[in-house]
Design an enzyme around this catalytic site. Structure first.
Site, mmCIF file in Angstrom:
data_model
loop_
_atom_site.group_PDB
_atom_site.id
_atom_site.type_symbol
_atom_site.label_atom_id
_atom_site.label_comp_id
_atom_site.label_asym_id
_atom_site.label_seq_id
_atom_site.Cartn_x
_atom_site.Cartn_y
_atom_site.Cartn_z
ATOM 1 C CE LYS A 248 -3.862 1.911 2.602
ATOM 2 N NZ LYS A 248 -4.800 1.835 3.785
ATOM 3 C CD GLU A 326 -18.835 -1.020 9.597
ATOM 4 O OE1 GLU A 326 -18.001 -0.451 8.986
ATOM 5 O OE2 GLU A 326 -19.146 -2.460 9.131
ATOM 6 N NE ARG A 354 -21.478 -2.375 5.719
ATOM 7 C CZ ARG A 354 -20.377 -2.726 5.021
ATOM 8 N NH1 ARG A 354 -19.365 -2.514 5.414
ATOM 9 N NH2 ARG A 354 -20.275 -3.911 4.299
#
Length: 589
Positions: A248, A326, A354
């Protein structure tokens, strides 16, 4: 001309000689850096998938083959290679310009435009099922997922179904050891072991156990190696997971040195030295937690962006990163509260969607003292429709026993956070926007928890400002005074359920106008209207909120202005409503 200048579509890429691919990858990185450092956006994720995306478009024939990105914040290279290079360089994330996520309105190469993680595998499963029923078996279905997305429960629900069937689904695992922050949990540890093993090792992985063929690990920056393994996966005619290892932020030193690998960067701008709402919350939670040993904090893969990084430094044993999960975050918080602690769950407003079932039936039903801190409430700006936090008040209003607060300034955020964690009779929520905090707005007086911000000489109109919109209501009151309309301004502080004191204040006015940065369906204005009706009051309530539609990306101030949520817009609405009220009274008198 550069190599990139010759790529106008994936067909051009497939015709490109292999020796030119490294130059192409470098030119794409340079374009991403130049663009994103200027406009803001997701930097680290896209720098890490350059070679991987090139290989994908050389092996698969989009849009004939379906390529899905989960999450969409790693799709910049895909956009550049599918004919949007000029738009990308010119207006990425700008109003009216290219979205920062896949967008079906932009290109046939964008199949889904989700930017919430762990969903692409479900799409892939459904598309593969449909293709099988339709006898369409010679088109590939490819889902690109990050290792962070595999911390979400939906990913395993999909894997459970994909692995049990013989349908061909290719899952490309982009493993860079990060979601937003470094990936947490058991799956991260398992992937770490796989990254270190020999490619010829045939020891079953967790994916083999779930019924998928595992190929890897492969260096995701070696285009030739990735192409080879993707072709093997394409020809396997069964569910396959291709494990690619990437860096990344690759190619940009500051990203590689950053803990979150510069997941996102903001556009060049001057905040005037004003702190962000998130920073104020993070600092105050630390202060509270030094005095309250029962305070614990939970985040869903985003300790930095939600303001919990400071808390984690001071109280590492009391901060839990559950990954992109979540639902689990709220269910786990319910367990923490059941055992006698007071959890603070910090999530983006849009991600609360969510976990609504857990909020309603695991926390709300049990009247558990859990405090939700909802960052990015209202309009978030350039992130677009999936990130605008414009549904939270509507959802919160349906949970019996839940109290929701919307601070107007930094001082109120601090005091409301204290009040939230002191409340033990049920759940609480504190919401604030993605923005710098403005100047403190003092109250003329506080009465029964309500802050009166402006007292007019008469009680024609009551303006109710939810959170930061209190400042716009103050501006509107001054504008209305110039038109001869007297308007009081009140900040309820606790906006849900409707305070009894607010109902009493409304009864003393001829017209009530509520300004809230939430969708107009439900929420504060609707709840207040019902409360006044139940009280037998004829006082009309006019709600000013965001339109009931998916709003495009754009400048936060501009989008609020379009919805009439500025001092000028609120004043215009009040003038019209006041005129209609006067006309009705004249007709009936």
């Amino acid at each position: 001309m550069t190599v990139l200048d010759h790529i106008t579509c994936p067909e051009d890429l497939r015709r490109l000689p292999r020796r030119q691919l490294p130059r192409l990858a470098q030119q794409i990185r340079e374009l991403i850096l130049e663009t994103v450092l200027g406009t803001g956006g997701h930097l680290g994720p896209n720098l890490g998938v350059v070679e991987l995306t090139i290989a994908l478009h050389r092996v698969f024939e989009s849009p004939r083959d379906t390529i899905l990105f989960d999450t969409g914040h790693q799709s910049y290279v895909h956009k550049i290679l599918t004919g949007r290079r000029a738009d990308f360089a010119r207006d990425l994330r700008r109003p009216g310009g290219l979205s920062g996520y896949p967008s079906r309105t932009e290109s046939v190469h964008d199949v889904i435009e989700n930017s919430h993680a762990s969903t692409a595998l479900g799409y892939a499963d459904g598309i593969a099922k449909a293709r099988a029923l339709q006898g369409d078996s010679d088109r590939s279905v490819v889902a690109v997922v990050g290792d962070g997305a595999l911390t979400g429960g939906m990913a395993y629900e999909a894997l459970n179904n994909i692995g049990a069937a013989a349908r061909s689904v290719i899952i490309v695992l982009n493993d860079n050891g990060h979601s937003y922050s470094p990936t947490a949990g058991a799956i991260a540890a398992h992937l770490g072991l796989l990254r270190e093993r020999d490619p010829d090792d045939t020891t079953p992985t967790v994916f083999d156990q779930l019924g998928l063929s595992y190929l890897g690990p492969i260096d995701g920056h070696d285009i030739a190696a990735v192409e080879t393994v993707l072709r093997r996966a394409r020809d396997a005619a069964r569910p396959v997971i291709v494990h690619t290892v990437t860096d990344k932020g690759r190619g940009y030193g500051p990203a590689c040195a950053d803990a979150e690998r510069l997941h996102t960067v903001g556009p060049h701008a001057n905040s005037g030295g004003k702190p962000a709402w998130t920073a104020v919350f993070g600092e105050e939670l630390v202060e509270i937690s030094y005095r309250r040993g029962d305070i614990v904090a939970t985040t869903a893969a985003m300790p930095g962006p939600t303001g919990l990084a400071r808390f984690a430094e001071h109280f590492p044993d009391r901060c839990y990163d559950v990954g992109i999960a979540e639902q689990h975050a709220l269910a786990s918080a319910a367990g923490l509260a059941t055992a006698g602690l007071h959890p603070v769950v910090a999530v983006y407003s849009t991600f609360l969607n969510r976990a609504f079932d857990q909020l309603l039936l695991d926390i709300g039903l049990h009247r558990l003292p859990v405090t939700l801190v909802l960052d990015r409430a209202g309009i978030t700006g350039p992130d677009g429709p999936s990130h605008h936090g414009m549904w939270d008040l509507t959802l919160l209003a349906t949970v019996p026993g839940l109290r929701a607060a919307a601070p107007r300034d930094a001082t109120r955020l601090r005091e409301l956070l204290w009040e939230a964690v002191d409340h033990e009779a049920g759940p609480t929520a504190v919401r604030f926007p993605k923005a710098s905090v403005g100047q403190d707005i003092p109250a003329v007086e506080r009465h029964n928890g309500l802050d009166l911000l402006y007292r007019a000489p008469r009680r024609d109109v009551l303006l109710i400002g939810v959170g930061p919109l209190a400042a716009e209501c103050l501006d509107a009151a001054h504008r209305l005074a110039e038109s001869g309309i007297a308007a009081d301004v009140v900040d309820p502080r606790w906006v849900l359920p409707i305070p009894d004191a607010l109902i009493g204040l409304c009864l003393r006015h001829r017209l009530v106008v509520v300004a809230e940065d939430n969708t107009g369906a439900g929420a504060v204005a609707a709840a207040l209207g019902r409360a006044l009706t139940e009280a037998g009051s004829p006082v009309p309530v006019r709600g000013l909120g965001l339109p009931q539609e998916f709003l495009r990306h754009g400048n936060r101030a501009d989008l609020l202005a379009e919805a009439g949520l500025t001092g000028t817009g609120i004043a215009d609405t009040v003038r019209q409503a006041h005129l209609e009220l006067v006309d009705r009274q004249e007709v009936t008198s």
